[in-house]
Design a protein around this motif. Structure first.
Motif, mmCIF file in Angstrom:
data_model
loop_
_atom_site.group_PDB
_atom_site.id
_atom_site.type_symbol
_atom_site.label_atom_id
_atom_site.label_comp_id
_atom_site.label_asym_id
_atom_site.label_seq_id
_atom_site.Cartn_x
_atom_site.Cartn_y
_atom_site.Cartn_z
ATOM 1 N N GLU A 201 0.837 -1.201 0.000
ATOM 2 C CA GLU A 201 0.000 0.000 0.000
ATOM 3 C C GLU A 201 0.877 1.259 0.000
ATOM 4 N N MET A 202 1.946 1.201 0.791
ATOM 5 C CA MET A 202 2.876 2.322 0.866
ATOM 6 C C MET A 202 3.534 2.549 -0.500
ATOM 7 N N LYS A 203 3.891 1.463 -1.149
ATOM 8 C CA LYS A 203 4.484 1.558 -2.489
ATOM 9 C C LYS A 203 3.516 2.277 -3.434
ATOM 10 N N LYS A 204 2.265 1.880 -3.391
ATOM 11 C CA LYS A 204 1.285 2.481 -4.312
ATOM 12 C C LYS A 204 1.056 3.951 -3.991
ATOM 13 N N ARG A 205 1.110 4.262 -2.688
ATOM 14 C CA ARG A 205 0.834 5.632 -2.259
ATOM 15 C C ARG A 205 2.004 6.560 -2.574
ATOM 16 N N PHE A 206 3.217 6.087 -2.365
ATOM 17 C CA PHE A 206 4.381 6.966 -2.501
ATOM 18 C C PHE A 206 5.064 6.847 -3.857
ATOM 19 N N ASP A 207 4.770 5.780 -4.580
ATOM 20 C CA ASP A 207 5.425 5.609 -5.882
ATOM 21 C C ASP A 207 4.422 5.061 -6.883
ATOM 22 N N PRO A 208 3.374 5.835 -7.136
ATOM 23 C CA PRO A 208 2.275 5.319 -7.972
ATOM 24 C C PRO A 208 2.729 4.940 -9.381
ATOM 25 N N MET A 209 3.817 5.548 -9.851
ATOM 26 C CA MET A 209 4.255 5.258 -11.219
ATOM 27 C C MET A 209 5.287 4.133 -11.265
ATOM 28 N N GLY A 210 5.689 3.644 -10.096
ATOM 29 C CA GLY A 210 6.663 2.548 -10.079
ATOM 30 C C GLY A 210 8.042 2.966 -10.564
ATOM 31 N N LEU A 211 8.452 4.182 -10.210
ATOM 32 C CA LEU A 211 9.741 4.682 -10.702
ATOM 33 C C LEU A 211 10.904 4.396 -9.754
ATOM 34 N N LEU A 212 10.598 4.035 -8.507
ATOM 35 C CA LEU A 212 11.675 3.875 -7.530
ATOM 36 C C LEU A 212 12.363 2.519 -7.680
ATOM 37 N N ASN A 213 13.639 2.569 -7.991
ATOM 38 C CA ASN A 213 14.497 1.383 -7.946
ATOM 39 C C ASN A 213 13.861 0.175 -8.630
ATOM 40 N N PRO A 214 13.462 0.316 -9.884
ATOM 41 C CA PRO A 214 12.721 -0.762 -10.556
ATOM 42 C C PRO A 214 13.539 -2.054 -10.601
ATOM 43 N N GLY A 215 12.837 -3.154 -10.423
ATOM 44 C CA GLY A 215 13.482 -4.462 -10.484
ATOM 45 C C GLY A 215 13.819 -5.038 -9.122
ATOM 46 N N LYS A 216 13.673 -4.233 -8.061
ATOM 47 C CA LYS A 216 14.037 -4.738 -6.737
ATOM 48 C C LYS A 216 12.835 -5.323 -5.991
ATOM 49 N N LEU A 217 11.630 -4.931 -6.411
ATOM 50 C CA LEU A 217 10.422 -5.558 -5.862
ATOM 51 C C LEU A 217 9.868 -6.494 -6.928
ATOM 52 N N ARG A 218 9.466 -7.670 -6.485
ATOM 53 C CA ARG A 218 9.074 -8.708 -7.436
ATOM 54 C C ARG A 218 7.938 -8.252 -8.359
ATOM 55 N N ASP A 219 6.978 -7.511 -7.803
ATOM 56 C CA ASP A 219 5.820 -7.123 -8.617
ATOM 57 C C ASP A 219 6.030 -5.835 -9.403
ATOM 58 N N TRP A 220 7.205 -5.241 -9.268
ATOM 59 C CA TRP A 220 7.519 -4.047 -10.057
ATOM 60 C C TRP A 220 8.816 -4.291 -10.836
ATOM 61 N N PRO A 221 8.757 -5.163 -11.837
ATOM 62 C CA PRO A 221 9.977 -5.515 -12.572
ATOM 63 C C PRO A 221 10.458 -4.352 -13.434
ATOM 64 N N VAL A 222 11.664 -4.493 -13.915
ATOM 65 C CA VAL A 222 12.201 -3.504 -14.851
ATOM 66 C C VAL A 222 11.357 -3.537 -16.118
ATOM 67 N N LYS A 223 10.914 -2.353 -16.508
ATOM 68 C CA LYS A 223 10.138 -2.268 -17.748
ATOM 69 C C LYS A 223 11.074 -1.871 -18.883
ATOM 70 N N GLY A 224 10.529 -1.752 -20.057
ATOM 71 C CA GLY A 224 11.313 -1.268 -21.191
ATOM 72 C C GLY A 224 11.742 0.171 -20.945
ATOM 73 N N ALA A 225 12.607 0.678 -21.788
ATOM 74 C CA ALA A 225 13.083 2.054 -21.643
ATOM 75 C C ALA A 225 11.895 3.002 -21.623
ATOM 76 N N PRO A 226 11.908 3.962 -20.689
ATOM 77 C CA PRO A 226 10.796 4.903 -20.621
ATOM 78 C C PRO A 226 10.748 5.764 -21.877
ATOM 79 N N ALA A 227 9.559 6.175 -22.187
ATOM 80 C CA ALA A 227 9.399 7.068 -23.335
ATOM 81 C C ALA A 227 10.040 8.408 -23.032
ATOM 82 N N ALA A 228 10.655 8.990 -24.030
ATOM 83 C CA ALA A 228 11.175 10.349 -23.843
ATOM 84 C C ALA A 228 9.997 11.297 -23.692
ATOM 85 N N ALA A 229 10.151 12.277 -22.824
ATOM 86 C CA ALA A 229 9.040 13.204 -22.594
ATOM 87 C C ALA A 229 8.903 14.148 -23.779
#
Lengths: 457, 457
Positions: free
Chosen positions: B429-457
């Motif tokens: 719940e804390m993860k969802k509240r504080f990091d809704p986009m899943g940007l923090l340290n991707p790949g270290k939590l099982r349910d938030w794996p490393v995604k493909g390269a982010p789109a350029a803004a």
């Protein structure tokens, strides 16, 4: 059985400058302690008194009176403030009560250690150590009047033992200066384990002049009462709080109902029939403590900060250990008490078991402490509705049969109490070395019984 | 897998006043920690690095960089001084490493509590608390460089845990101020148990800005090494010392032979092949400690008073916990290590059993501590003669088969390490509240794996 009157008269003549107390009612009072908690001891000790009390102020005065007694074979019973419960300082053979409260200088304090004369009151000792941020490691609830020497000679531990174990745990007492009982008394410094051979021997095997004790860092202590509807919830809260490594504490007591109903001075804070946990935790740990209380369904019914406690000069410490007993007996003089030790790790289940077996007749007052091996456990100071000495013995047997250790507080022989049997050879050796004539507190050690009246010198 | 270069370039253009680090070798270094202790992690992490490092100095700068990253979907890996061992702060998905060491102000201290910004070094924090007679409750051996935020985010405890348990025990951390990772970052104060939901999550579920931690009273600590001929004598001494309630201590480590042979800087004090107990006890407790050492056949081979330690600026604390590992690996780079937890009360027998089974291949380094329930036990940081990853896995299985818990230090997924499995819902719940986009340290939590390269803004 009393010492020859003429020997006593000679003492007064030989040492006229000492502070002698001969007034009968004062001598009677100064021959007593809190053994009236026990109907058994009350019966056994009711006629026992000193012939005279002396209150020396210097080591020279102590040495003079000890030498004079030794030369005349007059028994000496050493006394602090008489806050013991077993008649430790009630002379069974008359003679002189040596009241140490006049020998009370604070000597020094440094980081972790303080030294003082045996007659210093513990409250006064703490006043001296507090400016350096330090306090006593083990403080009986009687600290306002109890002396340091009395704690060492007749006490066990108390507030703070939840961290440091009993006073007897290595490290708590660093050394003592003791005097031999002989015509030419010697003063000897004893360190560490050697010093501990005079601990809890009721002043039977040496006269302690000074003590060097380890200190604890003083925290600002928050004093609270947390009340519960259910016995087990309160007990589990107390046990969790006692063990919680991140919650710094000085004292945790559990009062099963109806003990709280006997604490008249706290009545405004204690709903009738509640189960209560009294605690002193560091103020910084209050949130963690409250979290735990809430998880167990507890309600904070009393809360004083360290500043409030200091200002009011009223502390919950004076409702713990044998002060609980005292408050309850004031309300109901037909009560008496037990002292019991539970098995570390099984203590919670044993308490619940004993409550189920004896609840109503035995009221559960529990103090949390570390044992000498460092394991968290409990000491029970149960209140007992006294009927007969036979039933009291039965209640003790029921505890023993369920693996609960009893430190019988209804005896006045060292070996029958906490010592739990024959004394170790090194303690006996100390007796022979420091009291070769067997003059100290005769009748309290099994092998040194009260003899006939000493010959007049 | 790296974040789009253009997104990174845009960050630098948008926030030109921030302290950006782009130099390749510095970025590489600031993407690493002490995971080289593990041959497994060394292999897994060797190519992982950030695209850029930023070292903000104010909350406003942190907020600016976090907002800018969120708007561009750039991963953020938060870093202290990189003294962790599991690649906690090695970014698996490139992006920004947010180096917190510039955000390091000491905020305040009062009795029992201090508050500081996350990037403060622990040694500096203690310098600030010492004048009030207080020190950290749990201090890693890396305290000179390690940060407070790093200890909270990736650490466990350390020196002092023998009294206060792991950092996660209720009462040790009072609160944190944390930032959400979103376009308009929010700052939120979390207290007590809520704060602990970000503890040891490797900066995956929130950005910790400030921490409020409970303090311990500082004692003058005597630092000693006591050596023994026999493994069991040394271990029993360490265990008795750990438990002794009257001996105040801050640290006890046991080094079975031949670990001491790997501590080159202490070689003058450690006879080859000896078993060693390293301890910090309060100076006032030295006599009681020596008594215990003598009773177990130990010899004091190193002794420094608190004043000597302070003057030399050299402390045995830097030979404990994972510093032992570090010193040994410097001498023999083929070694690696384990992290294990023994069953309280059975810890001594388990250690002896494992020594008999694996001695020679696994060298026994034991740290004494209280567990979160307050029971005295041990953490093993055994040194292992590494042969293959398969054999390492076998050694782990042998421990598990004998009831020894393993906190595998050769993994870099939160759930596979100390967390020991799926995370509790309140942490998710804390993860969802504080990091809704899943940007923090991707790949270290099982349910938030490393995604493909982010789109350029």
């Amino acid at each position: 059985m009393n010492a020859s009157i003429s020997a006593i008269e000679q003492l007064l003549l030989e040492l006229p400058d000492l502070d002698w107390i001969t007034d009968e009612s004062r001598v009677t009072r100064l021959s007593q302690d809190f053994s009236w908690f026990s109907p058994v001891l009350t019966r056994q000790l009711k006629d026992k008194r000193a012939d005279v009390v002396v209150r020396p102020r210097t080591e020279e005065e102590i040495r003079a009176v000890v030498g004079a007694c030794a030369r005349r074979n007059v028994p000496i019973t050493i006394r602090g403030s008489g806050t013991g419960n077993y008649g430790q300082t009630t002379p069974l053979a008359g003679g002189v009560v040596l009241d140490m409260t006049g020998y009370n200088a604070f000597l020094w304090v440094k980081p972790g250690v303080a030294r003082a004369q045996a007659g210093i009151r513990l409250g006064e000792l703490e006043k001296q150590t507090k400016p350096s941020g330090q306090e006593m490691r083990c403080l009986p609830s009687t600290y306002r009047s109890a002396t340091l020497g009395g704690l060492f000679g007749g006490g066990f531990g108390g507030v703070g033992s939840i961290n440091y174990g009993p006073l007897g745990a290595p490290g708590n007492v660093l050394g003592i200066r003791a005097m031999t009982i002989e015509a030419d008394p010697q003063m000897i410094e004893l360190r560490g384990p050697e010093a501990m051979r005079m601990h809890h021997l009721w002043g039977t095997n040496g006269l302690v002049l000074e003590l060097e004790v380890a200190l604890a860092p003083a925290h600002p202590w928050l004093e609270t009462l947390v009340t519960f509807d259910k016995f087990e919830d309160a007990l589990h809260f107390a046990d969790k709080l006692a063990n919680a490594p991140g919650i710094v504490k000085r004292e945790i007591a559990f009062f099963g109902a109806p003990i709280a109903d006997h604490l008249a001075q706290l009545a405004a804070h204690l709903r009738k029939g509640c189960h209560t946990v009294l605690s002193l935790v560091a103020e910084s740990c209050e949130p963690a403590m409250l979290q735990l209380a809430e998880a167990h369904g507890g309600t904070v019914s009393y809360r004083k900060t360290a500043a409030e406690v200091q200002k009011s000069n009223r502390t919950l410490m004076e409702f713990t250990w044998n002060h609980t007993t005292l408050h309850a007996l004031k309300v109901d003089p037909t009560l008496t008490y037990l002292q019991s030790g539970f098995v570390p790790g099984r203590h919670v289940e044993q308490i619940i078991e004993m409550e189920q077996l004896l609840g109503g007749e035995v009221m559960m007052h529990i103090e949390f402490l570390r044992n000498v091996a460092g394991l968290m456990t409990c000491s029970g100071l149960q209140l007992v509705r006294f009927s007969t000495e036979e039933r009291l013995a039965e209640i003790i047997d029921i505890h023993l049969a369920h693996g609960v250790h009893i430190n019988n507080p209804h005896v006045n022989i060292v070996e029958d109490g906490k010592a739990g049997g024959a004394l170790p050879p090194e303690v006996i050796e100390m007796k022979k070395r420091f009291d070769p004539m067997g003059l100290l507190n005769p009748g309290k050690l099994r092998d040194w019984p009260v003899k006939g009246a000493p010959a007049a010198a």
